[in-house]
Design an enzyme around this catalytic site. Structure first.
Site, PDB file in Angstrom:
ATOM      1  N   ASP A 107       0.851  -1.179   0.000  1.00 41.35           N
ATOM      2  CA  ASP A 107       0.000   0.000   0.000  1.00 41.35           C
ATOM      3  C   ASP A 107       0.898   1.246   0.000  1.00 41.35           C
ATOM      4  O   ASP A 107       1.748   1.378  -0.873  1.00 41.35           O
ATOM      5  CB  ASP A 107      -0.967  -0.086   1.204  1.00 41.35           C
ATOM      6  CG  ASP A 107      -2.034   0.998   1.247  1.00 41.35           C
ATOM      7  OD1 ASP A 107      -2.989   0.916   0.467  1.00 41.35           O
ATOM      8  OD2 ASP A 107      -1.891   1.926   2.048  1.00 41.35           O
ATOM      9  N   TYR A 156     -13.037   7.851  -2.381  1.00 44.74           N
ATOM     10  CA  TYR A 156     -12.479   7.926  -1.024  1.00 44.74           C
ATOM     11  C   TYR A 156     -11.281   8.861  -0.923  1.00 44.74           C
ATOM     12  O   TYR A 156     -11.160   9.636   0.044  1.00 44.74           O
ATOM     13  CB  TYR A 156     -12.144   6.524  -0.494  1.00 44.74           C
ATOM     14  CG  TYR A 156     -10.861   5.891  -1.001  1.00 44.74           C
ATOM     15  CD1 TYR A 156      -9.734   5.818  -0.191  1.00 44.74           C
ATOM     16  CD2 TYR A 156     -10.789   5.330  -2.283  1.00 44.74           C
ATOM     17  CE1 TYR A 156      -8.567   5.223  -0.637  1.00 44.74           C
ATOM     18  CE2 TYR A 156      -9.639   4.736  -2.730  1.00 44.74           C
ATOM     19  CZ  TYR A 156      -8.513   4.683  -1.909  1.00 44.74           C
ATOM     20  OH  TYR A 156      -7.355   4.104  -2.367  1.00 44.74           O
ATOM     21  N   TYR A 236      -2.573  10.902   2.004  1.00 42.37           N
ATOM     22  CA  TYR A 236      -3.515  11.196   0.922  1.00 42.37           C
ATOM     23  C   TYR A 236      -3.559  12.699   0.649  1.00 42.37           C
ATOM     24  O   TYR A 236      -3.671  13.120  -0.508  1.00 42.37           O
ATOM     25  CB  TYR A 236      -4.915  10.688   1.283  1.00 42.37           C
ATOM     26  CG  TYR A 236      -4.997   9.192   1.420  1.00 42.37           C
ATOM     27  CD1 TYR A 236      -5.223   8.385   0.306  1.00 42.37           C
ATOM     28  CD2 TYR A 236      -4.825   8.572   2.661  1.00 42.37           C
ATOM     29  CE1 TYR A 236      -5.294   7.000   0.423  1.00 42.37           C
ATOM     30  CE2 TYR A 236      -4.872   7.200   2.776  1.00 42.37           C
ATOM     31  CZ  TYR A 236      -5.112   6.413   1.665  1.00 42.37           C
ATOM     32  OH  TYR A 236      -5.157   5.040   1.784  1.00 42.37           O
ATOM     33  N   HIS A 298      -7.018  -6.701  -0.781  1.00 38.50           N
ATOM     34  CA  HIS A 298      -5.994  -5.663  -0.677  1.00 38.50           C
ATOM     35  C   HIS A 298      -4.895  -5.995   0.333  1.00 38.50           C
ATOM     36  O   HIS A 298      -3.709  -5.766   0.058  1.00 38.50           O
ATOM     37  CB  HIS A 298      -6.641  -4.319  -0.311  1.00 38.50           C
ATOM     38  CG  HIS A 298      -5.673  -3.181  -0.292  1.00 38.50           C
ATOM     39  ND1 HIS A 298      -5.045  -2.716  -1.424  1.00 38.50           N
ATOM     40  CD2 HIS A 298      -5.196  -2.415   0.730  1.00 38.50           C
ATOM     41  CE1 HIS A 298      -4.240  -1.710  -1.118  1.00 38.50           C
ATOM     42  NE2 HIS A 298      -4.310  -1.518   0.190  1.00 38.50           N
TER      43      HIS A 298
END
Length: 320
Positions: A107, A156, A236, A298
């Protein structure tokens, strides 16, 4: 907890690197493998690989990335660019007197691994990236603009941009429920909420699968109860800043030996990852990359830990 004891004796360090204090778990003797976690995780996500790799003659260094676990969490999103993350990791390698290491990331940890290989190939023997690809930088449009254009305002990553918004939405749930929503995610669709709904409210709370226990989920819940989620969310919030700062690396290639492992039910796999990993763009950006598509979601290093560990080991042996 019992799940911690299963890993045996782990040494925990608190080191100064790149202006922050960082927690690093260490175990084993032999060639060094740097294990980098993603969102929402901390070093504990590598528990299976820590045991496996150290049993096979490797030494693992497993940091809590900045913003997570027992590492410092600067408040500003601008403190979470990939340049700062890579600088933190270079400081870890210097602290442990390691000139060159293998790097395995999942990730956001995969994102860090790719860029460690891009910026400092002299420090990386090889990369194994899980779930996240090294993608081409558009010269014309920022990632968040592009993603919002493709998937809308309820995507998201778009929702995560606004400071405090996700944190307020998360606060409606206890941390154990949040961990179940994230770590047990079991659909491969793009994560988009219906209009007017927060993504965390849209995400299901799946029942417990056989590859994780309630006790293990509680370890994550306890840690995030301590730290909150802002540090992780700031990755993010730095996406478009990363894009701006990386203009000089437009079109740059990863020259380090690399392996990519992706689950066939991963978030976004059907909508775009599948075409990307089998297309020419990635092969041009990462010459010689080895691609493994396996059955799974994931958090593949947890769900398919034995297969993933075997794949990591075979890659390390090939480069030895």
């Amino acid at each position: 907890m019992e799940c911690m004891k299963k890993m045996g004796e782990i040494t925990h360090h608190r080191i100064k690197t790149n202006g922050i204090w960082m927690h690093v778990a260490e175990k084993g003797e032999g060639p060094v493998v740097l294990l980098l976690h993603g969102f929402p995780e901390f070093w504990f996500s590598w528990r299976h690989q820590i045991t496996y790799l150290t049993n096979h003659g490797y030494r693992v260094l497993v940091p809590d990335l900045r913003g997570y676990g027992d590492s410092d969490a600067p408040p500003s999103p601008s403190s979470y660019t990939v340049f700062q993350i890579v600088a933190d990791l270079i400081g870890v390698l210097d602290h442990f007197n390691q000139q060159q290491v293998f790097v395995v990331g999942h990730d956001w940890g995969a994102h860090a691994a790719w860029h460690l290989g891009l910026f400092r190939p002299d420090r990386v023997k090889g990369i194994v990236a899980l779930s996240v690809v090294f993608s081409a930088r558009s010269p014309d449009i920022s990632p968040i603009q592009s993603l919002t254009k493709s998937f809308g305002d309820s995507f998201y990553m778009t929702q995560f941009q606004e400071s405090g918004r996700a944190e307020r939405a998360f606060a409606k749930y206890d941390c154990l429920t949040l961990m179940k929503k994230f770590l047990l995610i079991n659909h491969g669709d793009v994560l988009v909420a219906p209009p007017g709904m927060e993504i965390i409210d849209h995400m299901e709370t799946p029942s417990l699968p056989p590859w994780i226990t309630e006790d293990e989920l509680q370890v994550y819940a306890d840690k995030f109860q301590e730290t909150g989620f802002t540090g992780g969310l700031n990755y993010y919030r730095a996406i478009d800043l990363n894009w701006e700062l990386q203009a000089p690396w437009q079109g740059a290639k990863i020259r380090v030996p690399s392996k990519l492992i992706v689950g066939d039910k991963d978030i976004g796999y059907e909508s775009w990852k599948k075409a990307y990993v089998h297309g020419n763009v990635m092969k041009e950006l990462i010459p010689g990359v080895e691609v493994v598509i396996m059955e799974g979601h994931h958090f593949i290093q947890l769900e398919k830990h034995q297969e993933v560990s075997d794949h990591i080991l075979s890659f390390l042996h090939k480069l030895a």
